[in-house]
Enzyme design. Structure first.
Site, PDB file in Angstrom:
ATOM      1  N   HIS A 283       0.775  -1.379  -0.144  1.00  0.00           N
ATOM      2  CA  HIS A 283       0.121  -0.461  -0.119  1.00  0.00           C
ATOM      3  C   HIS A 283       0.782   0.968   0.481  1.00  0.00           C
ATOM      4  O   HIS A 283       1.705   1.288   0.970  1.00  0.00           O
ATOM      5  CB  HIS A 283      -1.122   0.070   1.276  1.00  0.00           C
ATOM      6  CG  HIS A 283      -0.608   0.232   2.429  1.00  0.00           C
ATOM      7  ND1 HIS A 283      -0.130   1.214   3.543  1.00  0.00           N
ATOM      8  CD2 HIS A 283      -0.365  -1.112   3.502  1.00  0.00           C
ATOM      9  CE1 HIS A 283       0.433   0.900   4.565  1.00  0.00           C
ATOM     10  NE2 HIS A 283       0.041  -0.493   4.832  1.00  0.00           N
ATOM     11  N   ASP A 295       6.343   0.681   7.098  1.00  0.00           N
ATOM     12  CA  ASP A 295       4.583   0.396   6.729  1.00  0.00           C
ATOM     13  C   ASP A 295       4.207   1.863   5.763  1.00  0.00           C
ATOM     14  O   ASP A 295       3.650   2.749   5.977  1.00  0.00           O
ATOM     15  CB  ASP A 295       3.787   0.529   7.912  1.00  0.00           C
ATOM     16  CG  ASP A 295       2.429  -0.086   8.253  1.00  0.00           C
ATOM     17  OD1 ASP A 295       2.145  -0.196   7.223  1.00  0.00           O
ATOM     18  OD2 ASP A 295       1.738   0.205   8.535  1.00  0.00           O
ATOM     19  N   GLU A 329      -5.128   1.906   2.588  1.00  0.00           N
ATOM     20  CA  GLU A 329      -5.083   0.944   3.354  1.00  0.00           C
ATOM     21  C   GLU A 329      -5.148   0.428   4.951  1.00  0.00           C
ATOM     22  O   GLU A 329      -6.099   0.829   5.567  1.00  0.00           O
ATOM     23  CB  GLU A 329      -3.383  -0.167   3.070  1.00  0.00           C
ATOM     24  CG  GLU A 329      -4.026  -2.045   3.958  1.00  0.00           C
ATOM     25  CD  GLU A 329      -3.345  -1.361   5.703  1.00  0.00           C
ATOM     26  OE1 GLU A 329      -3.795  -2.652   6.471  1.00  0.00           O
ATOM     27  OE2 GLU A 329      -2.895  -0.724   6.060  1.00  0.00           O
ATOM     28  N   GLU A 330      -4.512   2.059   4.812  1.00  0.00           N
ATOM     29  CA  GLU A 330      -4.684   2.371   6.325  1.00  0.00           C
ATOM     30  C   GLU A 330      -6.032   3.173   6.877  1.00  0.00           C
ATOM     31  O   GLU A 330      -5.994   2.563   8.045  1.00  0.00           O
ATOM     32  CB  GLU A 330      -3.369   3.569   6.936  1.00  0.00           C
ATOM     33  CG  GLU A 330      -2.560   2.813   6.618  1.00  0.00           C
ATOM     34  CD  GLU A 330      -1.760   2.012   7.604  1.00  0.00           C
ATOM     35  OE1 GLU A 330      -2.871   1.594   8.557  1.00  0.00           O
ATOM     36  OE2 GLU A 330      -0.619   1.790   7.640  1.00  0.00           O
ATOM     37  N   ASP A 356       3.261  -6.265   3.282  1.00  0.00           N
ATOM     38  CA  ASP A 356       2.359  -5.123   4.286  1.00  0.00           C
ATOM     39  C   ASP A 356       3.054  -5.724   5.371  1.00  0.00           C
ATOM     40  O   ASP A 356       2.120  -5.865   6.571  1.00  0.00           O
ATOM     41  CB  ASP A 356       0.636  -5.204   4.438  1.00  0.00           C
ATOM     42  CG  ASP A 356       1.078  -3.708   4.735  1.00  0.00           C
ATOM     43  OD1 ASP A 356       1.985  -2.761   5.601  1.00  0.00           O
ATOM     44  OD2 ASP A 356      -0.986  -3.980   5.119  1.00  0.00           O
ATOM     45  N   HIS A 426       3.575   2.586  12.726  1.00  0.00           N
ATOM     46  CA  HIS A 426       2.373   3.437  12.577  1.00  0.00           C
ATOM     47  C   HIS A 426       3.248   5.278  13.827  1.00  0.00           C
ATOM     48  O   HIS A 426       2.309   5.724  14.530  1.00  0.00           O
ATOM     49  CB  HIS A 426       1.019   3.803  13.362  1.00  0.00           C
ATOM     50  CG  HIS A 426       0.711   2.574  12.718  1.00  0.00           C
ATOM     51  ND1 HIS A 426      -0.654   1.439  12.783  1.00  0.00           N
ATOM     52  CD2 HIS A 426       0.500   1.641  11.208  1.00  0.00           C
ATOM     53  CE1 HIS A 426      -1.952   0.694  11.618  1.00  0.00           C
ATOM     54  NE2 HIS A 426      -0.539   0.783  11.116  1.00  0.00           N
TER      55      HIS A 426
HETATM   56 ZN   LIG Z   1       0.209  -1.209   6.944  1.00  0.00          ZN
END
Ligand SMILES: [Zn+2]
Length: 459
Positions: A283, A295, A329-330, A356, A426
């Protein structure tokens, strides 16, 4: 020579079955895999791709300027690599902005100590002056229910850590993440006025980790923030040892109307069966903290490099291999859903592979399909022995390809060493200095080898 045979046994077998020698020395695609491995490890191009994405663009939350730039970048990167049919496929995405104020402090007997927090993605703001209230600490929704008489008018503090006895950090994450996703709804149901959630990380440090949270229409919306693991412990200690403990929380985030965005798509057309497609992808969006290096910048770099390695080596598969950089995606999965619903009447997806889980050393692939097709995929594991990534196991896929999975397409997830992923996930810690060039490249190599052999042989 295979270690289980002695030389004597080897020669006897050779006399009896001349084909034995053949079976021991020639394995299909061995030389293809070897070329991909040596070319990738020498060029380490995946890291160059990731460097560009994380430094020239940086964070790229859906709806942001960064996300728009990433789409343009992805398209031009695919064109410069010589991919076929490079295009964007448009879709709408949520647009949430963090705003410039997110702070919290714990006030004990009039003395204020600041706490390291950040808004959860999708949260509403607090009033300008913030929310100051008593705190109720709980570790589960069940505990919250049992203490619901004490919840009214309070900030609910969800403090269940990731279970550190689990080997799988993804399993530990899954076991805790409902606090982040549904904590605000559960807290509001019992009269809570805001939530603070222990960060979903395996590390004990002072970095808060954001991530998606949800509201439902029938329950009041209340602000939600993540607190660093160290400060979660500090707050918990205060609550245990002091009588007069309040928390002040100020968030200025905002939910704006949805905006147009896009997936980025490019491919190597198959030479014999171009309408049979193997999708590979990661993503393109990230959270707005850090730079989205693991990520899922790593997944983007894996995807582009996997296809570019084939291009570079002149390996044109019989079936099409399509690289898809999914948007959103998030916080919505709108890219994965849009890709799966675009009408492609003449096409058949034979497999979809997602990366991912970060740019760490690959260990293999997880596969979700029936047992016949699983065996057809798993037979190629030996091609990944040379990079220690030959564990092909049942169960796997990825969020973006889950819609294709529902349509019956076999879904496959690249598996990597997972011990450090949630240290960075994140958060401001997710930057390229946490990614190793060779480890990242090995993920691209594994993806390149598997996608090529599936496209060549079918499933
Ligand atoms: Zn991800």
């Amino acid at each position: 020579m295979n270690q289980i045979f002695s030389y004597k046994t080897f020669y006897i077998l050779l006399l009896l079955y001349p084909s034995f020698l053949f079976s021991q020395t020639i394995r299909p695609y061995d030389s293809v895999a070897k070329k991909i491995i040596t070319t990738g490890l020498h060029s380490r191009n995946a890291y160059k791709i990731l460097e560009e994405l994380t430094t020239s663009i940086g964070p790229r939350l859906s709806g942001s300027v960064g996300a728009e730039k990433a789409i343009e970048w992805g398209k031009s990167k695919m064109k410069s690599f010589g991919f076929d049919n490079v295009r964007t496929e448009s879709l709408m995405v949520p647009h949430w902005v963090r705003g410039n104020k997110e702070e919290a402090s714990v006030i004990v007997n009039g003395k204020s100590t600041s706490l390291s927090i950040c808004a959860l993605g999708g949260s509403i703001a607090t009033p300008n002056e913030g929310i100051t209230a008593d705190v109720l600490e709980v570790h589960s929704f069940e505990e919250l229910q049992s203490k619901k008489d004490q919840a009214n008018g309070k900030i609910i503090f969800f403090n269940r850590p990731l279970d550190d006895t689990k080997f799988s950090t993804f399993e530990a994450y899954s076991g805790a993440v409902n606090q982040r996703g549904s904590g605000a709804v559960e807290a509001a149901k019992v009269g809570g006025i805001a939530v603070i959630v222990r960060s979903m990380t395996t590390r004990l440090d002072n970095v808060p980790h954001t991530g998606a949270m949800n509201y439902i229409d029938t329950v009041a919306k209340i602000p939600a923030a993540a607190i660093s693991t160290l400060d979660a412990n500090v707050l918990s200690e205060f609550l245990l040892n002091e009588k007069n403990v309040k928390v002040k929380l100020v968030l200025s985030c905002e939910i704006l109307p949805d905006v147009p965005s896009a997936n980025v798509v490019g491919e190597i057309r198959g030479s014999e069966f171009p309408n049979e497609v193997v999708v590979i992808g990661g993503h393109l969006d990230s959270w707005d903290k850090g730079r989205g290096a693991h990520d899922d910048g790593a997944g983007v770099a894996h995807t582009l490099e996997a296809l570019y390695l084939l291009k570079e080596l002149g390996f044109q598969p019989k079936r099409t291999i399509r690289a898809v950089l999914f948007m959103n995606e998030e916080n919505g999965l709108h890219g994965g859903k849009a890709y799966a619903t675009v009408s492609r009447p003449s096409e058949k997806h034979i497999a979809a592979i997602e990366t991912d889980a970060g740019g760490f050393s690959p260990t293999g692939f997880g596969v979700s399909t029936d047992s016949i097709r699983f065996e057809k995929i798993a037979q190629w594991a030996y091609l990944l022995e040379g990079i220690n990534a030959d564990r092909i196991r049942k169960g796997g896929g990825g969020a973006d390809i889950s819609e294709l999975g529902k349509q019956g397409v076999p879904t496959i997830g690249l598996r990597v060493d997972q011990q450090r992923y949630f240290d960075y996930h994140h958060s401001n810690s997710d930057t390229i200095d946490k990614v190793n060039e060779r480890e990242l490249e090995l993920g691209a190599i594994a993806l390149s080898i598997l996608s090529f052999v599936l496209a060549e042989e079918g499933i």
